[in-house]
Write a protein that holds these residues in place. Sequence first.
Motif, PDB file in Angstrom:
ATOM      1  N   LEU A  58     -14.306  -2.046  -5.637  1.00  0.00           N
ATOM      2  CA  LEU A  58     -13.735  -1.552  -4.571  1.00  0.00           C
ATOM      3  C   LEU A  58     -14.535  -0.948  -3.609  1.00  0.00           C
ATOM      4  N   VAL A  59     -15.517  -0.083  -4.070  1.00  0.00           N
ATOM      5  CA  VAL A  59     -16.509   0.570  -3.293  1.00  0.00           C
ATOM      6  C   VAL A  59     -17.327  -0.295  -2.520  1.00  0.00           C
ATOM      7  N   HIS A  60     -17.677  -1.423  -3.154  1.00  0.00           N
ATOM      8  CA  HIS A  60     -18.561  -2.326  -2.313  1.00  0.00           C
ATOM      9  C   HIS A  60     -17.880  -3.115  -1.254  1.00  0.00           C
ATOM     10  N   TYR A  61     -16.564  -3.263  -1.717  1.00  0.00           N
ATOM     11  CA  TYR A  61     -15.480  -3.920  -0.380  1.00  0.00           C
ATOM     12  C   TYR A  61     -15.363  -3.039   0.739  1.00  0.00           C
ATOM     13  N   LEU A  62     -15.051  -2.080   0.232  1.00  0.00           N
ATOM     14  CA  LEU A  62     -14.931  -0.976   1.378  1.00  0.00           C
ATOM     15  C   LEU A  62     -15.872  -0.582   2.278  1.00  0.00           C
ATOM     16  N   ARG A  63     -17.355  -0.576   1.642  1.00  0.00           N
ATOM     17  CA  ARG A  63     -18.759  -0.193   2.444  1.00  0.00           C
ATOM     18  C   ARG A  63     -19.194  -1.379   3.168  1.00  0.00           C
ATOM     19  N   ASP A  64     -19.229  -2.784   2.360  1.00  0.00           N
ATOM     20  CA  ASP A  64     -19.962  -3.762   2.751  1.00  0.00           C
ATOM     21  C   ASP A  64     -19.112  -4.933   3.642  1.00  0.00           C
ATOM     22  N   ARG A  65     -17.938  -4.846   3.160  1.00  0.00           N
ATOM     23  CA  ARG A  65     -16.932  -5.655   4.035  1.00  0.00           C
ATOM     24  C   ARG A  65     -16.340  -5.024   5.123  1.00  0.00           C
ATOM     25  N   LEU A  66     -16.008  -3.822   4.959  1.00  0.00           N
ATOM     26  CA  LEU A  66     -14.947  -3.200   5.955  1.00  0.00           C
ATOM     27  C   LEU A  66     -15.708  -2.206   6.403  1.00  0.00           C
ATOM     28  N   THR A 126     -17.424   6.426   2.117  1.00  0.00           N
ATOM     29  CA  THR A 126     -17.298   6.191   0.548  1.00  0.00           C
ATOM     30  C   THR A 126     -18.670   5.947   0.029  1.00  0.00           C
ATOM     31  N   PRO A 127     -19.346   6.758  -0.329  1.00  0.00           N
ATOM     32  CA  PRO A 127     -20.668   6.730  -1.039  1.00  0.00           C
ATOM     33  C   PRO A 127     -20.840   6.109  -2.294  1.00  0.00           C
ATOM     34  N   VAL A 128     -21.939   5.415  -2.650  1.00  0.00           N
ATOM     35  CA  VAL A 128     -21.995   4.757  -4.020  1.00  0.00           C
ATOM     36  C   VAL A 128     -22.801   5.723  -4.504  1.00  0.00           C
ATOM     37  N   GLY A 129     -22.303   6.596  -5.432  1.00  0.00           N
ATOM     38  CA  GLY A 129     -22.879   7.397  -6.447  1.00  0.00           C
ATOM     39  C   GLY A 129     -23.650   6.802  -7.585  1.00  0.00           C
ATOM     40  N   CYS A 130     -23.163   7.177  -8.740  1.00  0.00           N
ATOM     41  CA  CYS A 130     -23.536   6.741 -10.115  1.00  0.00           C
ATOM     42  C   CYS A 130     -23.266   5.298 -10.379  1.00  0.00           C
ATOM     43  N   ASP A 131     -21.952   4.855  -9.992  1.00  0.00           N
ATOM     44  CA  ASP A 131     -21.761   3.429 -10.493  1.00  0.00           C
ATOM     45  C   ASP A 131     -21.196   3.290 -11.728  1.00  0.00           C
ATOM     46  N   THR A 132     -20.877   4.620 -12.375  1.00  0.00           N
ATOM     47  CA  THR A 132     -20.564   4.441 -13.667  1.00  0.00           C
ATOM     48  C   THR A 132     -19.363   5.555 -13.674  1.00  0.00           C
ATOM     49  N   THR A 133     -18.535   6.008 -12.869  1.00  0.00           N
ATOM     50  CA  THR A 133     -17.434   6.671 -12.658  1.00  0.00           C
ATOM     51  C   THR A 133     -17.692   8.512 -13.095  1.00  0.00           C
ATOM     52  N   LEU A 144      -3.051   8.414  -4.840  1.00  0.00           N
ATOM     53  CA  LEU A 144      -3.724   8.869  -6.014  1.00  0.00           C
ATOM     54  C   LEU A 144      -5.140   8.727  -6.088  1.00  0.00           C
ATOM     55  N   SER A 145      -5.781   9.776  -6.530  1.00  0.00           N
ATOM     56  CA  SER A 145      -7.261   9.765  -6.196  1.00  0.00           C
ATOM     57  C   SER A 145      -7.754   8.676  -7.563  1.00  0.00           C
ATOM     58  N   VAL A 146      -8.814   7.595  -7.129  1.00  0.00           N
ATOM     59  CA  VAL A 146      -9.398   6.962  -7.983  1.00  0.00           C
ATOM     60  C   VAL A 146     -10.902   6.738  -7.517  1.00  0.00           C
ATOM     61  N   LYS A 147     -11.610   6.489  -8.610  1.00  0.00           N
ATOM     62  CA  LYS A 147     -13.019   6.278  -8.404  1.00  0.00           C
ATOM     63  C   LYS A 147     -13.290   4.660  -7.977  1.00  0.00           C
ATOM     64  N   SER A 148     -13.827   4.817  -7.016  1.00  0.00           N
ATOM     65  CA  SER A 148     -13.655   2.899  -6.366  1.00  0.00           C
ATOM     66  C   SER A 148     -14.458   2.265  -7.049  1.00  0.00           C
ATOM     67  N   CYS A 149     -15.692   2.983  -7.737  1.00  0.00           N
ATOM     68  CA  CYS A 149     -16.500   1.929  -8.442  1.00  0.00           C
ATOM     69  C   CYS A 149     -16.133   1.719 -10.077  1.00  0.00           C
ATOM     70  N   SER A 150     -14.930   2.201 -10.238  1.00  0.00           N
ATOM     71  CA  SER A 150     -14.238   1.849 -11.402  1.00  0.00           C
ATOM     72  C   SER A 150     -13.008   0.694 -11.235  1.00  0.00           C
ATOM     73  N   VAL A 151     -12.757   0.497  -9.977  1.00  0.00           N
ATOM     74  CA  VAL A 151     -11.778  -0.356  -9.416  1.00  0.00           C
ATOM     75  C   VAL A 151     -12.243  -1.595  -8.714  1.00  0.00           C
ATOM     76  N   LEU A 152     -11.811  -2.949  -9.199  1.00  0.00           N
ATOM     77  CA  LEU A 152     -12.033  -4.026  -8.524  1.00  0.00           C
ATOM     78  C   LEU A 152     -11.387  -4.146  -7.313  1.00  0.00           C
ATOM     79  N   ALA A 153     -11.815  -4.870  -6.620  1.00  0.00           N
ATOM     80  CA  ALA A 153     -11.071  -5.061  -5.031  1.00  0.00           C
ATOM     81  C   ALA A 153      -9.861  -5.750  -5.504  1.00  0.00           C
ATOM     82  N   VAL A 154      -9.961  -6.713  -6.433  1.00  0.00           N
ATOM     83  CA  VAL A 154      -8.575  -7.522  -6.556  1.00  0.00           C
ATOM     84  C   VAL A 154      -7.549  -6.655  -7.117  1.00  0.00           C
ATOM     85  N   GLN A 155      -7.901  -5.471  -7.799  1.00  0.00           N
ATOM     86  CA  GLN A 155      -6.936  -4.417  -8.450  1.00  0.00           C
ATOM     87  C   GLN A 155      -6.278  -3.860  -7.375  1.00  0.00           C
TER      88      GLN A 155
END
Length: 165
Positions: free
Chosen positions: A23-31, A36-43, A55-66
């Motif tokens: 999701l983080v890459h969808y938000l940044r790269d597509r939209l 929304t920064p990419v930090g650690c990529d490990t939550t 609800l707060s979610v770490k977008s590096c742990s959520v797939l765009a399809v989710q």
Amino acid sequence: MPRIRVEVDGTAYEDDVEPRLLLVHYLRDRLGKVGTPVGCDTTNCGACTVLMDGLSVKSCSVLAVQADGRDITTVEGLGGDHPMQRAFHEDHALQCGYCTPGMILASIDLLRDNADPSDGEIREGLEGNLCRCTGYQNIVRAVRRAADEMRRPADQRPAGQEVAP
């Protein structure tokens, strides 16, 4: 390729996405939601925190399809004048700013569950979001300030200062 429909910051999008696209890459790269920064990529750091259906979610742990069928709010979606954003500015709750979008959104979610948290509850509620610069004192102070403002009835807030989301 899966097709998703998602509302981000009040705008509806429909896109084909790779099944493993985060999701983080969808938000940044597509939209183009680069707030929304990419930090650690490990939550671990929480810099990429967004609100999904409030609800707060770490977008590096959520797939765009989710996120299909969901409502996503990024820091850009707050419009720059949310009480939490103002409080972070007024209380100097940021230094380098890298963690700030995630801290702000996680704090908004925290106040959704607890409108009047103690300092300890704020610290506990934000423990999944790391800041390497501030020492957290001003962040806690800012969350308290925003909580006070957000609890005030709308007619007692300065004009143009709505509380969203």
